[in-house]
Write a protein that holds these residues in place. Sequence first.
Motif, PDB file in Angstrom:
ATOM      1  N   ALA A 253     -30.483 -30.111  30.784  1.00 38.93           N
ATOM      2  CA  ALA A 253     -30.536 -30.664  29.426  1.00 38.93           C
ATOM      3  C   ALA A 253     -31.969 -31.033  29.056  1.00 38.93           C
ATOM      4  N   ASP A 254     -32.677 -31.663  29.981  1.00 41.95           N
ATOM      5  CA  ASP A 254     -34.064 -32.053  29.717  1.00 41.95           C
ATOM      6  C   ASP A 254     -34.943 -30.823  29.491  1.00 41.95           C
ATOM      7  N   TYR A 255     -34.725 -29.781  30.284  1.00 42.95           N
ATOM      8  CA  TYR A 255     -35.508 -28.559  30.139  1.00 42.95           C
ATOM      9  C   TYR A 255     -35.266 -27.910  28.780  1.00 42.95           C
ATOM     10  N   MET A 256     -33.994 -27.790  28.394  1.00 40.83           N
ATOM     11  CA  MET A 256     -33.673 -27.172  27.110  1.00 40.83           C
ATOM     12  C   MET A 256     -34.221 -27.995  25.952  1.00 40.83           C
ATOM     13  N   PHE A 257     -34.158 -29.302  26.067  1.00 43.60           N
ATOM     14  CA  PHE A 257     -34.701 -30.173  25.018  1.00 43.60           C
ATOM     15  C   PHE A 257     -36.206 -29.955  24.875  1.00 43.60           C
ATOM     16  N   GLU A 258     -36.878 -29.760  25.998  1.00 52.81           N
ATOM     17  CA  GLU A 258     -38.330 -29.519  25.969  1.00 52.81           C
ATOM     18  C   GLU A 258     -38.645 -28.168  25.330  1.00 52.81           C
ATOM     19  N   VAL A 259     -37.839 -27.146  25.627  1.00 52.94           N
ATOM     20  CA  VAL A 259     -38.061 -25.819  25.051  1.00 52.94           C
ATOM     21  C   VAL A 259     -37.814 -25.843  23.544  1.00 52.94           C
ATOM     22  N   LEU A 260     -36.824 -26.604  23.111  1.00 49.71           N
ATOM     23  CA  LEU A 260     -36.500 -26.690  21.685  1.00 49.71           C
ATOM     24  C   LEU A 260     -37.381 -27.749  21.036  1.00 49.71           C
ATOM     25  N   ASP A 261     -36.837 -28.589  20.192  1.00 49.48           N
ATOM     26  CA  ASP A 261     -37.652 -29.634  19.576  1.00 49.48           C
ATOM     27  C   ASP A 261     -36.761 -30.792  19.180  1.00 49.48           C
ATOM     28  N   SER A 262     -37.357 -31.856  18.649  1.00 48.87           N
ATOM     29  CA  SER A 262     -36.635 -33.096  18.386  1.00 48.87           C
ATOM     30  C   SER A 262     -35.628 -32.979  17.255  1.00 48.87           C
TER      31      SER A 262
END
Length: 304
Positions: A253-262
Amino acid sequence: MNTESPIAHHPSAPAWFNKALAVPFEDKTVMVEGCPIHYLHWERPGKPGLLLVHGGGAHAHWWTFLAPFFTDHYSVAALDMSGAGDSGRREAYSAELFSAELMGVCADAGFDDKPIIVGHSFGGFVTLNTGTLFGDRLTGVVLVDSPVRPPDYQWQHQRNRAPVRPKKIYPDFETALARFRLMPPQECDSDYVIDYIGRHSVTEADGGWTWKFDDQLFRKFRFGDMTEALKSLQCRVGVIYGDRSQLFTQDIADYMFEVLDSSVPFVAIPEADHHLFIDQPLPFVAALRALLAEWRHSRPNRGG
């Protein structure tokens, strides 16, 4: 029109479940690249389209008891991808063909004005790929417990299980139904859901009964690294996952959040494993309805 009968031999089935199964829908089929693709359609003329996509080894009826919760605002469809359910089989499968199937169903169902696609597990990867190829024709995509892993992900931390096992032939329908299991395995207290899905998972075969899915699919097809697809999405995207999922860990989840945006909502469903809308169907419905309501009443920060 079609409706599902309540599951009489499971008296524990709650009223909401039987009420959802009583909502009429249509069985439809559209040809996509030479293969018949079956889908269920809860048609609501004049409303935007919402397409629901099943996971590996699954089928459209995994969504039958959930789809009616979205018909106030959407015309809803749930498909059987090729190699699954009541759709045809292919000699070879590809990400591009699966995405063409999703868009073919959207077109056949009359979803002309930027539909939303929601995909679970393997269906989430197909949904993600569809967003990269056809994002300008979509409002957004929702990935449901579909883990996009880092390129250096340590696979030894995952259980070594094939996504679809070779099929067996069972002597009769009841024997086959009794062998139905969730894959990957997880506990489930909702016997009425397992029974309902299982009854739509088997078909007659030479010598008995067997599962509907093509057990050769994953011998013919693999997704590669999906990180670039995640980065390149231009339409809206949301992520829903089970907070006990053994596939969708907090690191992922943290990795995907970093790849995407806020701007991307990440929603963890409490007390839910990978098959989260079987574990916690009504919390899942609430989370997805809230996400879709926000999309209806806000302007996108990305694509769209």
